[in-house]
Write a protein that holds these residues in place. Structure first.
Motif, PDB file in Angstrom:
ATOM      1  N   TRP A 163      15.324   8.699   4.953  1.00  0.00           N
ATOM      2  CA  TRP A 163      15.402   9.413   3.735  1.00  0.00           C
ATOM      3  C   TRP A 163      15.147  10.765   3.320  1.00  0.00           C
ATOM      4  N   THR A 164      15.962  11.391   2.852  1.00  0.00           N
ATOM      5  CA  THR A 164      15.489  12.716   2.502  1.00  0.00           C
ATOM      6  C   THR A 164      15.589  13.027   0.789  1.00  0.00           C
ATOM      7  N   PRO A 165      14.852  13.693   0.201  1.00  0.00           N
ATOM      8  CA  PRO A 165      15.332  13.927  -1.410  1.00  0.00           C
ATOM      9  C   PRO A 165      16.708  14.355  -1.416  1.00  0.00           C
ATOM     10  N   GLY A 166      17.434  13.941  -2.465  1.00  0.00           N
ATOM     11  CA  GLY A 166      18.930  14.187  -2.801  1.00  0.00           C
ATOM     12  C   GLY A 166      19.746  13.020  -2.116  1.00  0.00           C
ATOM     13  N   THR A 167      19.527  12.177  -1.316  1.00  0.00           N
ATOM     14  CA  THR A 167      20.229  11.126  -0.889  1.00  0.00           C
ATOM     15  C   THR A 167      19.792  10.037  -2.045  1.00  0.00           C
ATOM     16  N   PRO A 168      20.663   9.251  -2.260  1.00  0.00           N
ATOM     17  CA  PRO A 168      20.558   8.062  -3.326  1.00  0.00           C
ATOM     18  C   PRO A 168      19.566   7.042  -2.579  1.00  0.00           C
ATOM     19  N   LEU A 169      18.533   6.785  -3.113  1.00  0.00           N
ATOM     20  CA  LEU A 169      17.654   5.628  -2.742  1.00  0.00           C
ATOM     21  C   LEU A 169      17.612   4.594  -3.755  1.00  0.00           C
ATOM     22  N   LEU A 170      17.489   3.240  -3.235  1.00  0.00           N
ATOM     23  CA  LEU A 170      17.491   1.922  -4.043  1.00  0.00           C
ATOM     24  C   LEU A 170      16.280   1.040  -3.707  1.00  0.00           C
ATOM     25  N   ASP A 171      15.366   0.663  -4.193  1.00  0.00           N
ATOM     26  CA  ASP A 171      14.680  -0.414  -4.129  1.00  0.00           C
ATOM     27  C   ASP A 171      15.033  -1.645  -5.200  1.00  0.00           C
ATOM     28  N   PRO A 172      15.684  -2.455  -4.714  1.00  0.00           N
ATOM     29  CA  PRO A 172      16.357  -3.674  -5.602  1.00  0.00           C
ATOM     30  C   PRO A 172      15.244  -4.734  -5.902  1.00  0.00           C
ATOM     31  N   MET A 173      14.167  -4.687  -5.339  1.00  0.00           N
ATOM     32  CA  MET A 173      12.906  -5.779  -5.327  1.00  0.00           C
ATOM     33  C   MET A 173      11.910  -4.739  -5.632  1.00  0.00           C
ATOM     34  N   CYS A 174      11.747  -4.041  -6.564  1.00  0.00           N
ATOM     35  CA  CYS A 174      10.651  -2.765  -6.712  1.00  0.00           C
ATOM     36  C   CYS A 174       9.331  -3.314  -7.168  1.00  0.00           C
ATOM     37  N   GLY A 175       9.048  -4.546  -7.589  1.00  0.00           N
ATOM     38  CA  GLY A 175       7.710  -4.869  -8.019  1.00  0.00           C
ATOM     39  C   GLY A 175       7.181  -3.811  -8.886  1.00  0.00           C
ATOM     40  N   SER A 176       6.042  -3.397  -8.592  1.00  0.00           N
ATOM     41  CA  SER A 176       5.162  -2.431  -9.528  1.00  0.00           C
ATOM     42  C   SER A 176       5.486  -1.066  -9.174  1.00  0.00           C
ATOM     43  N   GLY A 177       6.801  -0.763  -8.357  1.00  0.00           N
ATOM     44  CA  GLY A 177       7.247   0.640  -8.123  1.00  0.00           C
ATOM     45  C   GLY A 177       6.745   1.300  -7.053  1.00  0.00           C
ATOM     46  N   THR A 178       5.965   0.801  -5.912  1.00  0.00           N
ATOM     47  CA  THR A 178       5.390   1.792  -4.957  1.00  0.00           C
ATOM     48  C   THR A 178       6.353   2.545  -4.253  1.00  0.00           C
ATOM     49  N   PHE A 179       7.261   2.035  -3.754  1.00  0.00           N
ATOM     50  CA  PHE A 179       8.382   2.824  -3.346  1.00  0.00           C
ATOM     51  C   PHE A 179       8.990   3.733  -4.251  1.00  0.00           C
ATOM     52  N   LEU A 180       9.139   3.431  -5.390  1.00  0.00           N
ATOM     53  CA  LEU A 180       9.770   4.304  -6.254  1.00  0.00           C
ATOM     54  C   LEU A 180       8.787   5.639  -6.622  1.00  0.00           C
ATOM     55  N   VAL A 181       7.421   5.180  -6.926  1.00  0.00           N
ATOM     56  CA  VAL A 181       6.619   6.286  -7.151  1.00  0.00           C
ATOM     57  C   VAL A 181       6.453   7.278  -5.660  1.00  0.00           C
ATOM     58  N   GLU A 182       6.398   6.974  -4.565  1.00  0.00           N
ATOM     59  CA  GLU A 182       6.210   7.577  -3.412  1.00  0.00           C
ATOM     60  C   GLU A 182       7.396   8.457  -3.414  1.00  0.00           C
ATOM     61  N   ALA A 183       8.641   8.069  -3.368  1.00  0.00           N
ATOM     62  CA  ALA A 183       9.842   8.581  -3.433  1.00  0.00           C
ATOM     63  C   ALA A 183      10.089   9.878  -4.365  1.00  0.00           C
ATOM     64  N   LYS A 208       0.829  -1.106  -0.084  1.00  0.00           N
ATOM     65  CA  LYS A 208      -0.053   0.126   0.093  1.00  0.00           C
ATOM     66  C   LYS A 208       1.031   1.097  -0.190  1.00  0.00           C
ATOM     67  N   GLU A 209       0.197   2.411  -0.510  1.00  0.00           N
ATOM     68  CA  GLU A 209       1.312   3.607  -0.851  1.00  0.00           C
ATOM     69  C   GLU A 209       1.516   4.226   0.447  1.00  0.00           C
ATOM     70  N   ASN A 210       0.419   4.124   1.327  1.00  0.00           N
ATOM     71  CA  ASN A 210       0.921   4.872   2.699  1.00  0.00           C
ATOM     72  C   ASN A 210       1.657   4.220   3.512  1.00  0.00           C
ATOM     73  N   LEU A 211       1.693   2.932   3.497  1.00  0.00           N
ATOM     74  CA  LEU A 211       2.874   2.039   4.321  1.00  0.00           C
ATOM     75  C   LEU A 211       4.173   2.343   3.522  1.00  0.00           C
ATOM     76  N   ALA A 212       4.227   2.345   2.230  1.00  0.00           N
ATOM     77  CA  ALA A 212       5.615   2.719   1.684  1.00  0.00           C
ATOM     78  C   ALA A 212       6.073   4.222   2.047  1.00  0.00           C
ATOM     79  N   ALA A 213       5.268   4.979   2.048  1.00  0.00           N
ATOM     80  CA  ALA A 213       5.428   6.518   2.504  1.00  0.00           C
ATOM     81  C   ALA A 213       5.816   6.328   3.757  1.00  0.00           C
ATOM     82  N   GLY A 214       5.489   5.486   4.585  1.00  0.00           N
ATOM     83  CA  GLY A 214       5.891   5.577   6.193  1.00  0.00           C
ATOM     84  C   GLY A 214       7.236   5.001   6.436  1.00  0.00           C
TER      85      GLY A 214
END
Length: 382
Positions: free
Chosen positions: A188-208, A175-181
């Motif tokens: 993590w703050t914007p500007g810091t490199p972020l990686l999701d190596p098991m991204c599935g449909s990209g929920t963490f990536l979209v939220e970030a 769920k998007e709100n769990l990913a955001a939490g």
């Protein structure tokens, strides 16, 4: 004019929810398991719906009373002036939840509240709303404790984690709100490199990416429950929406990286990022996490590995975890890694000691968010 509200959220994220509500202008916030009570004006209610990345629903409290039997709840609902807030031409849905209620059937309580709403409309207007359980205009929520009943009107409509962006899903998406939490808990703050190596449909990536570009989670064109109420302030809502859209940053590389071993998952993530207009912010690839190299000398990794519900899957994971631990030590020195799992064997089998473990719920599944700080210089090749 201040009103009483209750916001729901995934269990474990209540402190973050309170932060969101206070930022939106809420007062007298009190966290309880699964949500927070607060007092606010309608500006703060609209703002919470628009900007909270953590809330699931914002519920407006319209009635409260004690009960002994089902008829007491019917009377409470009948005495509530529903036609003051919405019209009989719309559709309704009633949902009831309870904690330690002595009453036997929640289905019967749901029916009694629905009957009371319709009977009140008939008495006041001569008409009654019809029921639509799939896409109702107005959602009524009843909440029962041992001897008290509270009635709410849902100001959100569809759950707030439905940002209106997801086009394709893979099995068991987060769920998007769990990913955001989880992103917030990772620090993590914007500007810091972020990686999701098991991204599935990209929920963490979209939220970030939305966080990095300062895009309000409710600004994606979705509808809200408060828009269908009689007291809806269109001018106020338009002003809030305009302010949110003016604060957005243009899409650009945000040092956000994603990959997955499944080509189907990568295609789904690509489609979702493209639909949301976030592709320029994210670098997407494919590959196995065991062979992946860090995209920067340091950063934050977040991942939601499979949990393994069947015995055969658990055996596969027991074989996978030692390799995962070795890969993190070998390739991610200098990174802080956050893994959400319901499999509490993970750290021991990875042969890594978590520096933090946060209890979270993914729906009804109790999980842990494990923090592993991969200190540079201490890693050894397997």
């Amino acid at each position: 004019m201040l009103e009483k509200f209750f916001a729901t959220c995934p269990r474990g994220l209540e402190p973050l929810l309170v932060e969101d509500l206070i930022a939106a202008g809420a007062k007298e916030t009190t966290a309880v398991p699964g949500g927070a009570h607060f007092v606010a004006d309608w500006r703060a209610c609209y703002t919470s719906n628009l900007h909270s990345r953590i809330a699931t629903r914002i519920l407006w409290r319209v009635a409260h009373g004690r009960y002994l039997k089902e008829d007491d709840i019917y009377k409470l609902a009948l005495d509530t002036p529903w036609p003051k807030w919405f019209g009989a031409s719309g559709t309704i849905r009633v949902d009831v939840t309870a904690v330690k209620s002595p009453l036997k059937s929640l289905e019967f309580i749901t029916l009694r509240i629905k009957d009371a709403v319709c009977d009140r409309f008939r008495a006041d207007t001569g008409k009654r709303p019809s029921v639509d359980t799939r896409e109702p205009d107005v959602r009524v929520h009843g909440f029962l404790t041992g001897n008290e009943c509270t009635l709410y009107i849902d100001t959100s409509g569809a759950p707030l984690y439905q940002r209106g962006l997801r086009q394709k899903t893979v099995e068991a998406p987060l769920k998007e709100n769990l990913a955001a939490g989880i992103l917030r808990l990772s620090g993590w703050t914007p500007g810091t490199p972020l990686l999701d190596p098991m991204c599935g449909s990209g929920t963490f990536l979209v939220e970030a990416a939305q966080i990095a570009l300062n895009i309000a989670p409710g600004a994606g064109g979705r509808a809200f429950g408060f828009q269908r109420l009689r007291n809806f302030d269109l001018a106020l809502w338009k002003a809030l929406l305009d302010d949110a859209q003016e604060a957005e940053k243009p899409a650009a590389d945000a040092q956000i990286f994603g990959s997955d071993v499944s080509p189907v998952a990568v295609r789904a993530a690509l489609a979702n990022l493209d639909r949301a207009g976030l592709l320029p912010a994210v670098t997407l690839g494919s590959g196995d996490i065991l062979n992946l190299h860090a995209p920067a000398p340091s950063g934050v990794m977040v991942a939601n590995p499979p949990y393994g519900e069947r015995l055969s899957e658990q055996e596969e994971l027991a074989a996978f975890y030692p390799s995962l631990g070795s890969a993190l030590k070998r390739n991610f020195a200098g990174w802080n890694c956050y893994l959400l799992t319901a499999d509490l064997r993970m750290p021991k089998l990875m042969r890594l000691a978590p520096s933090k473990k946060t209890p979270l719920f993914n729906g009804a599944i109790e999980c842990r968010l494990f923090e592993f700080k991969m200190v540079a210089g201490s890693n050894r090749d397997a």
